[in-house]
Motif scaffolding. Structure first.
Motif, PDB file in Angstrom:
ATOM      1  N   THR A   1       0.826  -1.331  -0.013  1.00 57.57           N
ATOM      2  CA  THR A   1      -0.032  -0.238   0.103  1.00 57.57           C
ATOM      3  C   THR A   1       0.905   1.236  -0.091  1.00 57.57           C
ATOM      4  OG1 THR A   1      -0.352   0.066   2.534  1.00 57.57           O
ATOM      5  CG2 THR A   1      -1.861  -1.122   1.118  1.00 57.57           C
ATOM      6  N   ILE A   2       2.160   1.095  -0.172  1.00 51.17           N
ATOM      7  CA  ILE A   2       2.820   2.505  -0.201  1.00 51.17           C
ATOM      8  C   ILE A   2       2.651   2.977  -1.703  1.00 51.17           C
ATOM      9  CG2 ILE A   2       5.517   3.358  -0.022  1.00 51.17           C
ATOM     10  CD1 ILE A   2       5.013   2.125   2.468  1.00 51.17           C
ATOM     11  N   PRO A   3       2.507   4.300  -1.519  1.00 50.78           N
ATOM     12  CA  PRO A   3       2.151   5.117  -3.036  1.00 50.78           C
ATOM     13  C   PRO A   3       3.395   4.789  -3.808  1.00 50.78           C
ATOM     14  CG  PRO A   3       1.712   6.536  -1.084  1.00 50.78           C
ATOM     15  CD  PRO A   3       2.575   5.171  -0.492  1.00 50.78           C
ATOM     16  N   THR A   4       3.078   4.419  -4.905  1.00 50.50           N
ATOM     17  CA  THR A   4       4.050   4.305  -5.971  1.00 50.50           C
ATOM     18  C   THR A   4       4.953   5.510  -6.545  1.00 50.50           C
ATOM     19  OG1 THR A   4       2.664   2.502  -7.153  1.00 50.50           O
ATOM     20  CG2 THR A   4       4.557   3.315  -8.512  1.00 50.50           C
ATOM     21  N   ARG A   5       4.376   6.573  -6.580  1.00 56.78           N
ATOM     22  CA  ARG A   5       5.177   7.903  -6.726  1.00 56.78           C
ATOM     23  C   ARG A   5       6.358   8.042  -5.482  1.00 56.78           C
ATOM     24  NH1 ARG A   5       3.501  12.614  -8.027  1.00 56.78           N
ATOM     25  NH2 ARG A   5       1.449  11.953  -9.161  1.00 56.78           N
ATOM     26  N   PHE A   6       6.068   7.564  -4.245  1.00 53.73           N
ATOM     27  CA  PHE A   6       7.329   7.351  -3.431  1.00 53.73           C
ATOM     28  C   PHE A   6       8.134   6.314  -3.693  1.00 53.73           C
ATOM     29  CE2 PHE A   6       9.209   5.294   0.399  1.00 53.73           C
ATOM     30  CZ  PHE A   6       9.575   6.350   1.149  1.00 53.73           C
TER      31      PHE A   6
ATOM     32  N   VAL B   1       6.477   9.098   2.605  1.00 50.97           N
ATOM     33  CA  VAL B   1       5.470   8.166   2.131  1.00 50.97           C
ATOM     34  C   VAL B   1       3.968   9.115   2.382  1.00 50.97           C
ATOM     35  CG1 VAL B   1       3.971   6.123   2.945  1.00 50.97           C
ATOM     36  CG2 VAL B   1       6.506   6.165   2.784  1.00 50.97           C
ATOM     37  N   ASN B   2       3.911   9.743   3.222  1.00 51.51           N
ATOM     38  CA  ASN B   2       2.508  10.440   3.544  1.00 51.51           C
ATOM     39  C   ASN B   2       2.374  11.556   2.667  1.00 51.51           C
ATOM     40  OD1 ASN B   2       0.860   9.354   6.054  1.00 51.51           O
ATOM     41  ND2 ASN B   2       3.103   8.998   6.602  1.00 51.51           N
TER      42      ASN B   2
ATOM     43  N   MET C   1      -0.947  11.111  -4.287  1.00 51.94           N
ATOM     44  CA  MET C   1      -1.755  10.170  -4.986  1.00 51.94           C
ATOM     45  C   MET C   1      -3.178  10.461  -4.720  1.00 51.94           C
ATOM     46  SD  MET C   1      -1.984   6.123  -3.645  1.00 51.94           S
ATOM     47  CE  MET C   1      -3.089   6.602  -2.462  1.00 51.94           C
ATOM     48  N   LEU C   2      -3.884  10.736  -3.825  1.00 50.04           N
ATOM     49  CA  LEU C   2      -5.203  10.775  -3.987  1.00 50.04           C
ATOM     50  C   LEU C   2      -5.391  12.094  -4.752  1.00 50.04           C
ATOM     51  CD1 LEU C   2      -6.444  10.533  -0.040  1.00 50.04           C
ATOM     52  CD2 LEU C   2      -6.326   8.777  -1.624  1.00 50.04           C
TER      53      LEU C   2
END
Ligand code: SF4
Length: 481
Positions: free
Chosen positions: A91-96, A463-464, A470-471
């Motif tokens: 669930t880690i955002p891909t852009r991170f 990550v945050n 991402m949202l």
């Protein structure tokens, strides 16, 4: 697919991550295989998790990606667009992960696009093969619309599947909502289903530094190779032999071959290149895997005790290879990369998975985790009667159209709340099928009174920020389309 001829797989020597050298090797490989990228081209690396300090070996290296982009640009005709697309794991955002893998600079420098599959629309694709597990799979629209897919896996051992090469790299196509569906006793069949959606037109595996044992925190192994081909089964079969593994032991490969996706014997494959198979096999004699059951894996001298019961599906009643046990192993190795003595330093935890009969040997100061929907047990914990019921559902009872979002923040908050509610209880039942690696990290950290890597300064802020980006972009993409 070749007709009346052998599948070709090329193994080339490459000791260093030099983008120009890699580009030369991949260009020659495309040339030898007669590969001409065209139309909308998508490059799919493996970026399951990336961070230069804490997760340095889990992903296809940026120099490898750059080499593949350069080769693609050199060989492409009638090319509209080149995109690098992926969905990272846990669930880690891909852009991170793209940022931490160093991909952003490469993408900018080579003037190609990026596509984060967690930010785009997923559309249903109907499966037709007789052997399919599901009728429908949800796939990112850009993948479905791709004319030419280039698969760029990382060569790694895998605690659920033994190896992750070309076939397994497709797990990274799905978003969080659908990725964990059937990621349990049916993981091998899920991998095969994904092959029906799209087949790679070219594959180049980053085996320069391969990964041993774990998929998120692998131990590096200097293999010094690039493997290329046009058929996933052929490439994976050769990959198995490179580390002295019988392809029959990689179940998803066996099933994919049975379903007609390609060969799994060397008789059907023509291996070329400048790195002879026997030489690699000699080099990898001590290549390490991690295919041990968790009750054997965690030794008696550590504070984590595991009890493994039986599982609800006949084909795998003795162990669930695709689900909770492997997720626990991955989680413990994540802890280890932060706290090397975690297994001795954590407070005592007894981990129970599957249907267990009879009393459990629970120590006075031990707390119990019952992991997964399939887990069942009845007995006494610290003088209190406890009954854990199974709520496991077989695949035909799980509707892929009504899946949970698996949103990172939501999951984090839910586990924190669950832990708070159960703070005085001697046990906790985690209800997932599977319970994800991320959830294992939360619960083990809290019950074992050890730091939570999710809140590590190297990850937390980045990550945050990536999560809120991402949202935002997901919403924007919804509005545009
Ligand atoms: S609950 Fe966990 S261990 Fe049980 S079948 Fe599902 S994934 Fe496997």
């Amino acid at each position: 697919m070749e007709i009346n001829t052998k599948y070709k797989v090329i193994i080339r020597r490459c000791e260093t991550y030099d983008a120009n050298k890699i580009s030369g090797i991949i260009t020659e490989g495309m040339d030898e295989l007669g590969v001409t990228p065209t139309g909308n081209i998508m490059l799919k690396p493996n970026v399951v998790l990336a961070h230069p300090e804490v997760f340095p070996h889990a992903f296809t290296r940026k120099e490898f990606l750059e080499g593949a982009i350069l080769a693609t640009q050199k060989r492409a005709v009638n090319n509209n667009k080149i995109t690098v697309g992926e969905r990272s794991g846990i669930t880690i955002p891909t852009r991170f992960c793209f940022k931490n893998a160093g991909y952003m600079d490469v993408i900018k420098r080579r003037r190609v696009s990026s596509c984060y599959f967690d930010e785009v629309r997923h559309i249903p694709v109907k499966l037709e093969k007789k052997e399919r597990l599901r009728d429908w799979l949800f796939i990112p629209e850009p993948v479905v619309r791709t004319d030419f897919l280039i698969n760029l896996p990382k060569f790694k051992a895998h605690p659920w599947c033994r190896m992750t090469l070309s076939l397994k790299n497709f797990i990274g196509i799905q978003d969080d909502r659908h990725r964990l569906v059937d990621h349990n006793l049916f993981l091998d069949r899920k991998i095969v289903d994904l092959q029906e959606v799209i087949q790679p037109h070219f594959i180049a595996i980053d085996a320069i530094t391969a990964g041993q044992k774990m998929m998120l925190t692998p131990t590096p192994f200097q293999m010094g190779a690039i493997i290329m081909g046009t058929n996933s089964c052929a490439v994976d079969t050769v990959g198995c032999h490179m580390v002295n593994t019988d392809p029959n032991d990689v179940i998803h490969l066996k099933l994919a071959s049975k379903s007609g996706f390609g060969p799994m014997t060397l008789d059907e494959i023509d291996i070329t290149g400048d790195f002879p198979l026997h030489e690699i096999q000699e080099k990898t004699r001590n290549f390490q895997f991690c295919m041990e059951h968790i009750d054997d894996y965690f030794q008696p001298d550590c504070n984590l005790t595991c009890t493994v019961g039986s599982f609800p599906e006949k084909h795998s009643s003795d162990y669930c290879w695709g689900g909770c046990p492997g997720a626990l192993q991955e989680a413990m190795h994540i802890f280890k990369s932060y706290y090397p003595n975690v297994l001795q330093d954590i407070k005592k935890i007894h981990y129970v998975v599957g249907k267990v009969e009879g009393p459990l040997d629970i120590k006075e100061d031990e707390r119990v985790i019952f992991a997964g929907k399939c887990t069942q047990w009845e007995g006494t914990i610290h003088g209190r009667h406890v009954k854990i019921d199974s709520s496991y559902k077989p695949p035909h009872e799980v509707d892929e159209k009504k899946t949970r979002s698996n949103d990172m923040v939501k999951k984090n908050l839910m586990s924190i709340l669950d832990l708070f509610i159960n703070r005085k209880s001697g046990y906790i039942h985690l209800k997932g099928c599977p319970v994800s690696v991320g959830d294992h990290v939360h619960y083990v950290s809290s019950l074992g009174k050890i730091g939570n890597p999710n809140f590590d300064r190297r990850m937390f802020v980045g990550v945050n920020i990536a999560y809120w980006q991402m949202l935002f972009f997901r919403m924007l993409n919804k509005l545009i389309h």
